[in-house]
Design a protein around this motif. Structure first.
Motif, PDB file in Angstrom:
ATOM      1  N   MET A 235       0.813  -1.214   0.000  1.00  0.00           N
ATOM      2  CA  MET A 235       0.000   0.000   0.000  1.00  0.00           C
ATOM      3  C   MET A 235       0.847   1.264   0.000  1.00  0.00           C
ATOM      4  O   MET A 235       0.496   2.263  -0.616  1.00  0.00           O
ATOM      5  CB  MET A 235      -0.938   0.011   1.210  1.00  0.00           C
ATOM      6  CG  MET A 235      -2.002  -1.064   1.174  1.00  0.00           C
ATOM      7  SD  MET A 235      -3.180  -0.846  -0.168  1.00  0.00           S
ATOM      8  CE  MET A 235      -4.030   0.633   0.370  1.00  0.00           C
ATOM      9  N   SER A 236       1.979   1.234   0.706  1.00  0.00           N
ATOM     10  CA  SER A 236       2.736   2.473   0.942  1.00  0.00           C
ATOM     11  C   SER A 236       3.869   2.732  -0.036  1.00  0.00           C
ATOM     12  O   SER A 236       4.351   3.864  -0.131  1.00  0.00           O
ATOM     13  CB  SER A 236       3.301   2.473   2.370  1.00  0.00           C
ATOM     14  OG  SER A 236       4.289   1.467   2.532  1.00  0.00           O
ATOM     15  N   SER A 237       4.315   1.726  -0.773  1.00  0.00           N
ATOM     16  CA  SER A 237       5.510   1.932  -1.614  1.00  0.00           C
ATOM     17  C   SER A 237       5.292   3.019  -2.664  1.00  0.00           C
ATOM     18  O   SER A 237       6.236   3.711  -3.050  1.00  0.00           O
ATOM     19  CB  SER A 237       5.938   0.617  -2.275  1.00  0.00           C
ATOM     20  OG  SER A 237       4.899   0.076  -3.066  1.00  0.00           O
ATOM     21  N   VAL A 238       4.034   3.206  -3.115  1.00  0.00           N
ATOM     22  CA  VAL A 238       3.766   4.240  -4.120  1.00  0.00           C
ATOM     23  C   VAL A 238       3.830   5.642  -3.531  1.00  0.00           C
ATOM     24  O   VAL A 238       3.847   6.630  -4.277  1.00  0.00           O
ATOM     25  CB  VAL A 238       2.390   4.037  -4.795  1.00  0.00           C
ATOM     26  CG1 VAL A 238       2.335   2.699  -5.501  1.00  0.00           C
ATOM     27  CG2 VAL A 238       1.251   4.182  -3.801  1.00  0.00           C
ATOM     28  N   THR A 239       3.879   5.750  -2.200  1.00  0.00           N
ATOM     29  CA  THR A 239       3.929   7.071  -1.562  1.00  0.00           C
ATOM     30  C   THR A 239       5.356   7.591  -1.407  1.00  0.00           C
ATOM     31  O   THR A 239       5.548   8.742  -1.019  1.00  0.00           O
ATOM     32  CB  THR A 239       3.247   7.048  -0.183  1.00  0.00           C
ATOM     33  OG1 THR A 239       4.056   6.297   0.743  1.00  0.00           O
ATOM     34  CG2 THR A 239       1.863   6.429  -0.255  1.00  0.00           C
ATOM     35  N   PHE A 240       6.338   6.753  -1.696  1.00  0.00           N
ATOM     36  CA  PHE A 240       7.743   7.158  -1.603  1.00  0.00           C
ATOM     37  C   PHE A 240       8.271   7.530  -2.987  1.00  0.00           C
ATOM     38  O   PHE A 240       8.044   6.803  -3.964  1.00  0.00           O
ATOM     39  CB  PHE A 240       8.596   6.021  -1.036  1.00  0.00           C
ATOM     40  CG  PHE A 240       8.313   5.684   0.395  1.00  0.00           C
ATOM     41  CD1 PHE A 240       8.924   6.394   1.424  1.00  0.00           C
ATOM     42  CD2 PHE A 240       7.432   4.669   0.728  1.00  0.00           C
ATOM     43  CE1 PHE A 240       8.671   6.084   2.748  1.00  0.00           C
ATOM     44  CE2 PHE A 240       7.175   4.346   2.044  1.00  0.00           C
ATOM     45  CZ  PHE A 240       7.790   5.064   3.062  1.00  0.00           C
ATOM     46  N   LYS A 241       9.006   8.633  -3.056  1.00  0.00           N
ATOM     47  CA  LYS A 241       9.577   9.060  -4.332  1.00  0.00           C
ATOM     48  C   LYS A 241      10.675   8.111  -4.808  1.00  0.00           C
ATOM     49  O   LYS A 241      11.091   8.174  -5.972  1.00  0.00           O
ATOM     50  CB  LYS A 241      10.101  10.490  -4.227  1.00  0.00           C
ATOM     51  CG  LYS A 241       8.987  11.530  -4.101  1.00  0.00           C
ATOM     52  CD  LYS A 241       9.554  12.943  -4.121  1.00  0.00           C
ATOM     53  CE  LYS A 241       8.441  13.996  -4.121  1.00  0.00           C
ATOM     54  NZ  LYS A 241       7.634  13.958  -2.888  1.00  0.00           N
ATOM     55  N   ASP A 242      11.111   7.225  -3.926  1.00  0.00           N
ATOM     56  CA  ASP A 242      12.097   6.214  -4.342  1.00  0.00           C
ATOM     57  C   ASP A 242      11.574   5.395  -5.517  1.00  0.00           C
ATOM     58  O   ASP A 242      12.357   4.945  -6.361  1.00  0.00           O
ATOM     59  CB  ASP A 242      12.406   5.277  -3.177  1.00  0.00           C
ATOM     60  CG  ASP A 242      12.911   6.008  -1.952  1.00  0.00           C
ATOM     61  OD1 ASP A 242      14.100   5.887  -1.627  1.00  0.00           O
ATOM     62  OD2 ASP A 242      12.099   6.714  -1.317  1.00  0.00           O
ATOM     63  N   LEU A 243      10.261   5.198  -5.582  1.00  0.00           N
ATOM     64  CA  LEU A 243       9.683   4.418  -6.673  1.00  0.00           C
ATOM     65  C   LEU A 243       9.939   5.116  -8.006  1.00  0.00           C
ATOM     66  O   LEU A 243      10.420   4.494  -8.967  1.00  0.00           O
ATOM     67  CB  LEU A 243       8.183   4.222  -6.442  1.00  0.00           C
ATOM     68  CG  LEU A 243       7.433   3.434  -7.528  1.00  0.00           C
ATOM     69  CD1 LEU A 243       7.955   2.012  -7.622  1.00  0.00           C
ATOM     70  CD2 LEU A 243       5.926   3.446  -7.245  1.00  0.00           C
ATOM     71  N   GLY A 244       9.619   6.396  -8.086  1.00  0.00           N
ATOM     72  CA  GLY A 244       9.850   7.141  -9.314  1.00  0.00           C
ATOM     73  C   GLY A 244      11.322   7.206  -9.675  1.00  0.00           C
ATOM     74  O   GLY A 244      11.688   7.100 -10.853  1.00  0.00           O
ATOM     75  N   ARG A 245      12.162   7.382  -8.657  1.00  0.00           N
ATOM     76  CA  ARG A 245      13.606   7.469  -8.919  1.00  0.00           C
ATOM     77  C   ARG A 245      14.138   6.139  -9.456  1.00  0.00           C
ATOM     78  O   ARG A 245      14.995   6.106 -10.357  1.00  0.00           O
ATOM     79  CB  ARG A 245      14.347   7.859  -7.652  1.00  0.00           C
ATOM     80  CG  ARG A 245      14.011   9.281  -7.164  1.00  0.00           C
ATOM     81  CD  ARG A 245      14.845   9.662  -5.970  1.00  0.00           C
ATOM     82  NE  ARG A 245      14.413  10.919  -5.389  1.00  0.00           N
ATOM     83  CZ  ARG A 245      13.886  11.070  -4.171  1.00  0.00           C
ATOM     84  NH1 ARG A 245      13.764  10.005  -3.384  1.00  0.00           N
ATOM     85  NH2 ARG A 245      13.509  12.246  -3.744  1.00  0.00           N
ATOM     86  N   ALA A 246      13.641   5.028  -8.905  1.00  0.00           N
ATOM     87  CA  ALA A 246      14.095   3.710  -9.375  1.00  0.00           C
ATOM     88  C   ALA A 246      13.681   3.478 -10.825  1.00  0.00           C
ATOM     89  O   ALA A 246      14.459   2.961 -11.646  1.00  0.00           O
ATOM     90  CB  ALA A 246      13.531   2.615  -8.481  1.00  0.00           C
ATOM     91  N   ILE A 247      12.452   3.880 -11.161  1.00  0.00           N
ATOM     92  CA  ILE A 247      11.975   3.719 -12.527  1.00  0.00           C
ATOM     93  C   ILE A 247      12.776   4.608 -13.487  1.00  0.00           C
ATOM     94  O   ILE A 247      13.211   4.166 -14.550  1.00  0.00           O
ATOM     95  CB  ILE A 247      10.470   4.023 -12.624  1.00  0.00           C
ATOM     96  CG1 ILE A 247       9.671   3.002 -11.797  1.00  0.00           C
ATOM     97  CG2 ILE A 247       9.994   4.021 -14.079  1.00  0.00           C
ATOM     98  CD1 ILE A 247       8.209   3.327 -11.655  1.00  0.00           C
ATOM     99  N   ALA A 248      12.977   5.871 -13.085  1.00  0.00           N
ATOM    100  CA  ALA A 248      13.744   6.796 -13.927  1.00  0.00           C
ATOM    101  C   ALA A 248      15.161   6.301 -14.126  1.00  0.00           C
ATOM    102  O   ALA A 248      15.723   6.399 -15.220  1.00  0.00           O
ATOM    103  CB  ALA A 248      13.736   8.190 -13.301  1.00  0.00           C
ATOM    104  N   GLY A 249      15.753   5.757 -13.070  1.00  0.00           N
ATOM    105  CA  GLY A 249      17.121   5.249 -13.170  1.00  0.00           C
ATOM    106  C   GLY A 249      17.226   4.070 -14.132  1.00  0.00           C
ATOM    107  O   GLY A 249      18.188   3.965 -14.901  1.00  0.00           O
TER     108      GLY A 249
END
Length: 252
Positions: A235-249
């Motif tokens: 539920m919470s992983s989408v609330t962290f910007k780490d998700l976007g950064r990992a995808i962008a990386g």
């Protein structure tokens, strides 16, 4: 935050699907699919991950799945044939005229992305969020959990395994008739079919997320799979910007 533009495109059977877009026109196209009972707003936009990707040079296209968000939620069973979400995804990609693009999804969105590839879509790179190997092959069991939550909606008490699903449906104002029909349209993906997903694929998952099995196992089963861990649970992983950064990386 970058501006979000919302249009509507036609999906299977003429259903209106909301399509949210962020990023500069002409950026590399990236189609992102949200998870069950969620929306593009909650999974991708609200917590800043779509902005990270837009700022990285992508034009991010985020449809609301049928029976979710601002998209139509028909109550006719004929509006939910097998893999209807894949039919909708093909319609979205066709309406955008995309030939070279990347594709990603979270949970049900990840499952839909895989089913789309197996049905002939050819993104150059793939991102599967919150998804493990058994989550793809064991959908019937997972679906039964959500059908139970729908059928017992309003009576489920804290401590019950379906309580979180009930609470999320309430907060998202889910049309439960449409959602129940949609759940019946999603098919299992056999483990041996994973070998057909040949493009570079990122399996990104919260450190405490075991809802759909092991993302590491899924990455290992893919011909070009890569695993990345981010904070949070399902539920919470989408609330962290780490998700976007990992995808962008990964997408570079």
């Amino acid at each position: 935050m970058s501006d979000v533009k919302t249009d509507f495109v036609e999906g299977f059977g003429g259903a209106k699907l909301a399509l949210h877009t962020m990023g500069d026109t002409g950026g590399r196209p990236l189609v992102l699919l949200h998870g069950l009972f969620s929306s593009a707003e909650v999974n991708w936009i609200k917590f800043g991950n779509a902005k990270i990707l837009a700022d990285a040079g992508f034009e991010v296209f985020m449809p609301d799945l049928r029976a979710h968000g601002q998209s139509d939620a028909p109550h006719d069973a004929d509006a939910y044939p097998s893999d209807v979400l894949v039919r909708d995804l093909k319609a979205v990609i066709g309406s955008l005229g995309l030939s070279e693009y990347d594709l990603g999804g979270f949970s049900l969105g990840a499952r839909t992305a895989v089913r789309g590839v197996l049905a002939g879509l050819a993104p150059q790179r793939l991102v599967l969020g919150g998804m493990g190997l058994t989550g793809l092959s064991g959908w019937a069991k997972r679906s039964a959990h959500f059908v139970d939550a729908i059928d017992r909606f309003g009576t489920i008490e804290r401590g019950d395994k379906a309580f979180v699903a009930q609470a999320f449906m309430k907060s998202m104002k889910i049309d439960r008739v449409a959602a129940r029909l949609l759940l019946g349209s999603v098919d299992d993906t056999a483990p041996d079919a994973i070998a057909q997903v040949t493009m570079p694929t990122l399996c990104v998952c919260g450190a405490d997320d075991r809802d759909n099995g092991s993302a590491q196992d899924l990455a290992a089963a893919l011909p070009q799979g890569t695993y990345a861990e981010v904070p949070g649970n399902h539920m919470s992983s989408v609330t962290f910007k780490d998700l976007g950064r990992a995808i962008a990386g990964f997408l570079g």
